[in-house]
Design a protein around this motif. Structure first.
Motif, mmCIF file in Angstrom:
data_model
loop_
_atom_site.group_PDB
_atom_site.id
_atom_site.type_symbol
_atom_site.label_atom_id
_atom_site.label_comp_id
_atom_site.label_asym_id
_atom_site.label_seq_id
_atom_site.Cartn_x
_atom_site.Cartn_y
_atom_site.Cartn_z
ATOM 1 N N ALA A 131 -69.028 83.435 -36.410
ATOM 2 C CA ALA A 131 -69.342 84.047 -35.124
ATOM 3 C C ALA A 131 -69.061 85.540 -35.106
ATOM 4 O O ALA A 131 -69.637 86.275 -34.292
ATOM 5 N N THR A 132 -68.178 85.994 -35.992
ATOM 6 C CA THR A 132 -67.832 87.418 -36.036
ATOM 7 C C THR A 132 -68.415 88.108 -37.268
ATOM 8 O O THR A 132 -68.031 89.226 -37.588
ATOM 9 N N THR A 133 -69.340 87.419 -37.939
ATOM 10 C CA THR A 133 -69.973 87.966 -39.139
ATOM 11 C C THR A 133 -71.403 88.379 -38.828
ATOM 12 O O THR A 133 -72.109 87.686 -38.102
ATOM 13 N N ASP A 134 -71.799 89.501 -39.376
ATOM 14 C CA ASP A 134 -73.174 89.966 -39.186
ATOM 15 C C ASP A 134 -73.833 90.109 -40.556
ATOM 16 O O ASP A 134 -74.042 91.217 -41.051
ATOM 17 N N PRO A 135 -74.154 88.985 -41.185
ATOM 18 C CA PRO A 135 -74.733 89.046 -42.531
ATOM 19 C C PRO A 135 -76.138 89.613 -42.518
ATOM 20 O O PRO A 135 -76.866 89.482 -41.529
ATOM 21 N N ALA A 136 -76.501 90.237 -43.602
ATOM 22 C CA ALA A 136 -77.828 90.841 -43.699
ATOM 23 C C ALA A 136 -78.882 89.851 -44.176
ATOM 24 O O ALA A 136 -80.068 90.176 -44.199
ATOM 25 N N VAL A 137 -78.450 88.654 -44.577
ATOM 26 C CA VAL A 137 -79.371 87.648 -45.121
ATOM 27 C C VAL A 137 -79.084 86.307 -44.454
ATOM 28 O O VAL A 137 -78.034 86.113 -43.842
ATOM 29 N N PRO A 138 -80.017 85.350 -44.544
ATOM 30 C CA PRO A 138 -79.795 84.032 -43.942
ATOM 31 C C PRO A 138 -78.558 83.334 -44.506
ATOM 32 O O PRO A 138 -78.244 83.453 -45.690
ATOM 33 N N ILE A 139 -77.889 82.592 -43.630
ATOM 34 C CA ILE A 139 -76.696 81.838 -43.996
ATOM 35 C C ILE A 139 -76.969 80.351 -43.847
ATOM 36 O O ILE A 139 -77.453 79.888 -42.801
ATOM 37 N N GLY A 140 -76.677 79.603 -44.901
ATOM 38 C CA GLY A 140 -76.756 78.158 -44.841
ATOM 39 C C GLY A 140 -75.364 77.569 -44.742
ATOM 40 O O GLY A 140 -74.410 78.122 -45.284
ATOM 41 N N ALA A 141 -75.238 76.460 -44.029
ATOM 42 C CA ALA A 141 -73.962 75.764 -43.912
ATOM 43 C C ALA A 141 -74.060 74.428 -44.623
ATOM 44 O O ALA A 141 -74.864 73.571 -44.247
ATOM 45 N N ASN A 142 -73.266 74.274 -45.669
ATOM 46 C CA ASN A 142 -73.215 73.031 -46.425
ATOM 47 C C ASN A 142 -72.132 72.156 -45.799
ATOM 48 O O ASN A 142 -70.980 72.566 -45.693
ATOM 49 N N ILE A 143 -72.506 70.952 -45.371
ATOM 50 C CA ILE A 143 -71.608 70.092 -44.605
ATOM 51 C C ILE A 143 -71.298 68.825 -45.386
ATOM 52 O O ILE A 143 -72.210 68.117 -45.830
ATOM 53 N N GLY A 144 -70.003 68.555 -45.558
ATOM 54 C CA GLY A 144 -69.556 67.350 -46.238
ATOM 55 C C GLY A 144 -68.737 66.463 -45.313
ATOM 56 O O GLY A 144 -68.488 66.807 -44.155
ATOM 57 N N LYS A 145 -68.309 65.329 -45.832
ATOM 58 C CA LYS A 145 -67.507 64.380 -45.049
ATOM 59 C C LYS A 145 -66.020 64.622 -45.265
ATOM 60 O O LYS A 145 -65.574 64.818 -46.398
ATOM 61 N N THR A 146 -65.262 64.596 -44.180
ATOM 62 C CA THR A 146 -63.812 64.652 -44.292
ATOM 63 C C THR A 146 -63.331 63.454 -45.109
ATOM 64 O O THR A 146 -63.778 62.323 -44.899
ATOM 65 N N LYS A 147 -62.416 63.705 -46.031
ATOM 66 C CA LYS A 147 -61.986 62.657 -46.964
ATOM 67 C C LYS A 147 -61.444 61.434 -46.257
ATOM 68 O O LYS A 147 -61.700 60.295 -46.672
ATOM 69 N N THR A 148 -60.692 61.629 -45.170
ATOM 70 C CA THR A 148 -60.035 60.502 -44.501
ATOM 71 C C THR A 148 -60.947 59.764 -43.530
ATOM 72 O O THR A 148 -60.554 58.734 -42.978
ATOM 73 N N THR A 149 -62.152 60.268 -43.325
ATOM 74 C CA THR A 149 -63.074 59.607 -42.405
ATOM 75 C C THR A 149 -63.721 58.402 -43.076
ATOM 76 O O THR A 149 -64.309 58.529 -44.156
ATOM 77 N N PRO A 150 -63.634 57.220 -42.481
ATOM 78 C CA PRO A 150 -64.294 56.051 -43.067
ATOM 79 C C PRO A 150 -65.794 56.280 -43.191
ATOM 80 O O PRO A 150 -66.394 57.000 -42.388
ATOM 81 N N LEU A 151 -66.403 55.667 -44.191
ATOM 82 C CA LEU A 151 -67.824 55.860 -44.421
ATOM 83 C C LEU A 151 -68.660 55.495 -43.201
ATOM 84 O O LEU A 151 -69.665 56.157 -42.905
ATOM 85 N N GLU A 152 -68.233 54.459 -42.468
ATOM 86 C CA GLU A 152 -69.033 54.042 -41.313
ATOM 87 C C GLU A 152 -68.986 55.069 -40.174
ATOM 88 O O GLU A 152 -69.839 55.059 -39.287
ATOM 89 N N ASP A 153 -68.007 55.968 -40.217
ATOM 90 C CA ASP A 153 -67.903 57.004 -39.189
ATOM 91 C C ASP A 153 -68.455 58.342 -39.671
ATOM 92 O O ASP A 153 -68.305 59.362 -38.985
ATOM 93 N N ALA A 154 -69.107 58.341 -40.829
ATOM 94 C CA ALA A 154 -69.611 59.596 -41.403
ATOM 95 C C ALA A 154 -70.593 60.330 -40.495
ATOM 96 O O ALA A 154 -70.518 61.556 -40.379
ATOM 97 N N PRO A 155 -71.542 59.645 -39.822
ATOM 98 C CA PRO A 155 -72.475 60.398 -38.974
ATOM 99 C C PRO A 155 -71.780 61.268 -37.936
ATOM 100 O O PRO A 155 -72.161 62.431 -37.737
ATOM 101 N N ALA A 156 -70.772 60.737 -37.274
ATOM 102 C CA ALA A 156 -70.044 61.514 -36.260
ATOM 103 C C ALA A 156 -69.278 62.661 -36.899
ATOM 104 O O ALA A 156 -69.155 63.744 -36.305
ATOM 105 N N ASP A 157 -68.768 62.455 -38.099
ATOM 106 C CA ASP A 157 -68.027 63.495 -38.811
ATOM 107 C C ASP A 157 -68.946 64.668 -39.165
ATOM 108 O O ASP A 157 -68.608 65.836 -38.920
ATOM 109 N N TYR A 158 -70.118 64.359 -39.712
ATOM 110 C CA TYR A 158 -71.092 65.402 -40.029
ATOM 111 C C TYR A 158 -71.560 66.103 -38.755
ATOM 112 O O TYR A 158 -71.757 67.323 -38.735
#
Length: 349
Positions: A131-158
């Protein structure tokens, strides 16, 4: 000059060296240093400009996820001549990752093995930085699952991670293919992956991409491609690191567990790019073993609309994006292409 600096950095443990580099780059995110880097390292040429998933990129060469996990240096990375930066992987909750040592060099192979385990400060912290960065190029956000989150709760985690960075990232990559979080790759199966992608898509995530493992069988890759089209994704990233160990590896650390990246996976990654590009019109981001313009061009001609590097950055140094972009211009001219987009998929016919 970087050759001498690399010798010094390679005397340090890999993760320590990486922190030194990131800290140094972070300190340089100010004027007039940024303008000096821009003048020397950015290659501005309309032939390199490309529009992919409704996003304009000044050139096709980006930094892969993993280099700037916590969005500490996206501004200066863009200044180094890269056309986009993928930060992360981020998770809903901050986590320390796996125990050290967890990063290993294989200089003889121009490769790296990592078992970092999604170590990051968490989506809230990363969102505040973006929110405080002004990059000169597009930024992508790579999203993973929190290790302690059960697999069945992965959608909410992402979903939580996406919601935090939604307003400040330009595209979003679902990472279900890292080999370093227990059970994560099970989310590549159709049913759990569809649940994650549908949840994010319904929440308005766009452009939304999924990152593939190079270790998937062709049938599984084809299934993910079909699912991506069904859900309405905007692209596919090919590929993540591999747990395979080619017989050609000569480095002392070849037996370490984790994901292998760099030169040894170049051919496999290109094959995956080609396999995906033949089966879909969705944009493809090619990752794996890119060190030179020829490496990048090979993936572009195989069907990659954009390319990314991480290991090549470590071995080649801060001029790597400039060198690749200049080399791409030479290759485009030699083959008679008036733009990098015209070369995408040239080898598929």
């Amino acid at each position: 000059m970087y050759g001498s600096l690399r010798q010094l950095l390679f005397r340090l443990p890999p993760e320590t060296a990486h922190e030194v580099v990131v800290t140094s780059l972070r300190a340089g995110q100010r004027e007039p240093f940024l303008s000096l880097l821009e003048s020397r390292l950015q290659v501005r040429d309309p032939r390199l400009q490309t529009t992919v998933f409704d996003t304009e990129f000044p050139n096709p060469v980006g930094v892969a996820a993993g280099f700037d996990k916590n969005a500490r240096i996206p501004r200066i990375l863009g200044t180094l001549g890269f056309g986009h930066i993928e930060i992360g992987a981020i998770t809903a909750e901050g986590q320390p990752g796996n125990p050290r040592p967890r990063l290993f060099r294989l200089p003889e192979d121009k490769a790296i093995i990592n078992r970092m385990g999604f170590n990051n400060a968490g989506a809230d912290v990363v969102a505040d930085r973006l929110a405080t960065t002004d990059p000169a190029v597009p930024i992508g956000a790579n999203i993973g699952k929190t290790k302690t989150t059960p697999l069945e709760d992965a959608p909410a985690d992402y979903l939580y991670s996406y919601e935090q960075v939604a307003s400040d990232a330009d595209f979003f990559v679902v990472n279900v293919s890292s080999p370093n979080t227990p059970g994560l790759r099970e989310l590549q199966d159709r049913e759990p992956l569809e649940a994650i992608l549908s949840t994010l898509s319904d929440a308005g995530a766009h452009p939304l991409l999924v990152k593939l493992s190079p270790d998937l069988h062709k049938e599984a890759i084809a299934d993910v491609v079909e699912l991506a089209e069904t859900v309405g994704l905007d692209g596919i990233v090919a590929t993540n690191t591999t747990i395979r160990r080619p017989d050609s590896l000569a480095g002392d650390n070849a037996s370490e567990t984790g994901g292998l990246s760099g030169k040894p996976i170049a051919d496999r990654a290109t094959q995956t790019v080609r396999f995906v590009a033949k089966r879909t019109d969705l944009p493809v981001v090619g990752v794996g073993g890119i060190f030179t313009a020829a490496d990048a061009y090979e993936k572009i001609r195989a069907g990659a609309d954009l390319v990314q590097l991480y290991t090549g950055f470590i071995y080649q140094g801060p001029t790597v994006a400039r060198d690749i972009n200049n080399g791409l211009l030479d290759l485009l001219e030699a083959d008679g292409f008036d733009s990098v987009g015209a070369a995408v998929g040239a080898d598929l016919d």
